[in-house]
Design a protein around this motif. Structure first.
Motif, short mmCIF file in Angstrom:
data_model
loop_
_atom_site.label_atom_id
_atom_site.label_comp_id
_atom_site.label_asym_id
_atom_site.label_seq_id
_atom_site.Cartn_x
_atom_site.Cartn_y
_atom_site.Cartn_z
N ASP A 5 0.84 -1.18 0.00
CA ASP A 5 0.00 0.00 0.00
C ASP A 5 0.88 1.24 0.00
O ASP A 5 2.11 1.15 -0.04
CB ASP A 5 -0.94 -0.03 1.21
N ILE A 6 0.24 2.38 0.09
CA ILE A 6 0.98 3.62 -0.03
C ILE A 6 2.00 3.80 1.11
O ILE A 6 3.09 4.34 0.89
CB ILE A 6 0.01 4.82 -0.18
N THR A 33 4.97 0.14 -10.22
CA THR A 33 3.74 0.75 -9.70
C THR A 33 3.21 1.81 -10.67
O THR A 33 3.98 2.49 -11.34
CB THR A 33 3.94 1.38 -8.30
N GLU A 34 1.89 1.92 -10.74
CA GLU A 34 1.29 2.95 -11.59
C GLU A 34 0.48 3.92 -10.74
O GLU A 34 -0.39 4.63 -11.24
CB GLU A 34 0.43 2.30 -12.68
N ASP A 35 0.79 3.92 -9.45
CA ASP A 35 0.03 4.76 -8.52
C ASP A 35 0.51 6.22 -8.61
O ASP A 35 1.66 6.51 -8.29
CB ASP A 35 0.26 4.21 -7.09
N GLU A 37 0.08 8.64 -6.77
CA GLU A 37 0.55 9.18 -5.49
C GLU A 37 2.04 8.85 -5.29
O GLU A 37 2.80 9.66 -4.73
CB GLU A 37 -0.29 8.58 -4.35
N VAL A 38 2.43 7.69 -5.76
CA VAL A 38 3.84 7.30 -5.66
C VAL A 38 4.69 8.19 -6.58
O VAL A 38 5.75 8.69 -6.18
CB VAL A 38 4.05 5.80 -6.01
N TYR A 39 4.19 8.44 -7.80
CA TYR A 39 4.94 9.33 -8.72
C TYR A 39 5.14 10.70 -8.07
O TYR A 39 6.21 11.28 -8.12
CB TYR A 39 4.18 9.59 -10.03
#
Ligand code: 5AD
Ligand code: FES
Length: 357
Positions: A5-6, A33-35, A37-39
């Protein structure tokens, strides 16, 4: 990615920023990951890291594409020798010098001479060009990007005054390298060249395309490991973009997201690296270069080549800035840099380990 998770990514990115390292599995998680928020988190940490060392400075390199003759036949490249449709040109020493003179007036203090592997530009001719530029503009840095040569040739060019050398490794995975290149080209020789350049004393840049045909997350993990051990002064990365006259014409281009993500990871891995927001990134997204700066890049390379040859140096389709005068290009880039809160500086922009006090 069950359980990832995040909070997991927050911890990873914090640790990457602090230790400049992660496990292979962790790097792979970041790569796949394609999230969004992570980018965003990666970009903000990367920007923080770059500001700690280089502040809001963005360094300019005046790019002079002086020959599109190339003896190589890299499968992805529009100017490979097998492309009979490419319009070939060479600039004379005089043309190159006048590009530099104009660039100097516009504020450039680094000139990048980039070309295909053109046997016409033997050591004598290149040495003469490098020394003439150095004589005319002793306060400028000269970067060469003319592919694989032997160590004594790199040494002669260095002795003539070349300061830096860009040679992308393209991929740190031998089998992947062999997929992208014909049999005459050798992964070992490419790596040897990079080693030689560093031993001679150049500031060295390597790099790779994102989303090149056959590229897997594991290859990118190897690229990161290679960057970590080689410790280049510069890393040039950009998306792969298909060229219509290559066998990869129908392959998908690399994405903006993947390129930005890797820019951020590389900034956190090698905090003091010089990292360009490349023309290829600006080609796949009209604000690609601005986004690149926000994700950790701190170099831009406006084109100084004469307008009559601009449209010929085409490694990939739809390349931007092929019609603009150099003066217009730099005005446009300055505006773009300022629009995202950074400033263009008029200096050589050496790597911190090469800065004279
Ligand atoms: N798309 C994106 N980048 C390319 N290059 C060559 N062909 C392409 C392409 N189709 C890059 C390579 C080379 C650099 C000069 O340009 O990484 O090292
Ligand atoms: Fe190799 Fe152009 S032919 S990069």
């Amino acid at each position: 990615m069950a359980g990832k998770d995040i909070a997991y990514f927050y911890e990873l990115i914090d640790r990457l920023a602090k230790d400049h390292d992660l496990t292979d599995e962790e790097f792979k998680d970041l790569i796949i990951t394609e999230d969004p928020e992570v980018y965003a988190l990666l970009a903000s940490k990367a920007d923080e890291a770059r500001q700690k060392i280089y502040g809001k400075n963005v360094y300019l390199r005046g790019l002079i594409e002086f020959t599109d003759y190339c003896k190589n036949n890299c499968r992805y490249c529009g100017i490979r020798c097998g492309n009979k449709n490419a319009e070939r040109y060479r600039l004379s020493e005089e043309d190159i010098l006048s590009c530099c003179d104009m660039g100097y007036e516009l504020g450039f203090r680094t000139f990048v001479l980039q070309g295909g592997e053109d046997p016409f530009f033997n050591d004598d001719r290149l040495v003469s060009i490098v020394s003439s530029i150095k004589k005319a503009h002793p306060d400028c840095a000269i970067t060469l990007s003319v592919g694989e040569r032997e160590k004594d040739s790199y040494q002669k060019l260095y002795d003539a005054g070349a300061d830096r050398y860009l040679l992308r490794h393209e991929t740190a995975d031998k089998a992947h390298y062999e997929l992208l290149h014909p049999a005459e080209m050798s992964f070992e020789h490419r790596m040897q060249c990079l080693k030689d350049l560093k031993e001679i004393g150049y500031q060295v840049g390597c790099g790779m395309m994102l989303g090149s045909p056959g590229q897997k997350p594991e290859h990118l993990v190897k690229d990161l490991r290679f960057l970590q051990s080689f410790k280049p002064h510069m890393v040039g990365i950009g998306p792969f973009i298909p060229h219509h006259d290559t066998e990869y014409a129908d392959c998908p281009a690399g994405t903006v997201e993947m390129t930005l993500k890797l820019l951020s990871i590389i900034r956190l891995l090698l905090p003091d690296v010089l990292l360009p927001a490349t023309t290829a990134l600006g080609t796949i997204d009209p604000f690609g270069r601005e986004k690149g700066l926000k994700a950790g890049a701190n170099v831009i390379m406006p084109n100084l080549s004469p307008t009559n040859v601009r449209g010929k140096y085409l490694l990939y389709d739809n390349k931007i800035c092929t019609g603009d005068e150099a003066a217009e290009c730099i005005r446009c880039m300055t505006r773009r840099v300022e629009s995202v809160g950074y400033q263009v500086v008029q200096s050589r922009g050496d790597h911190v380990s090469f800065q004279r006090s």
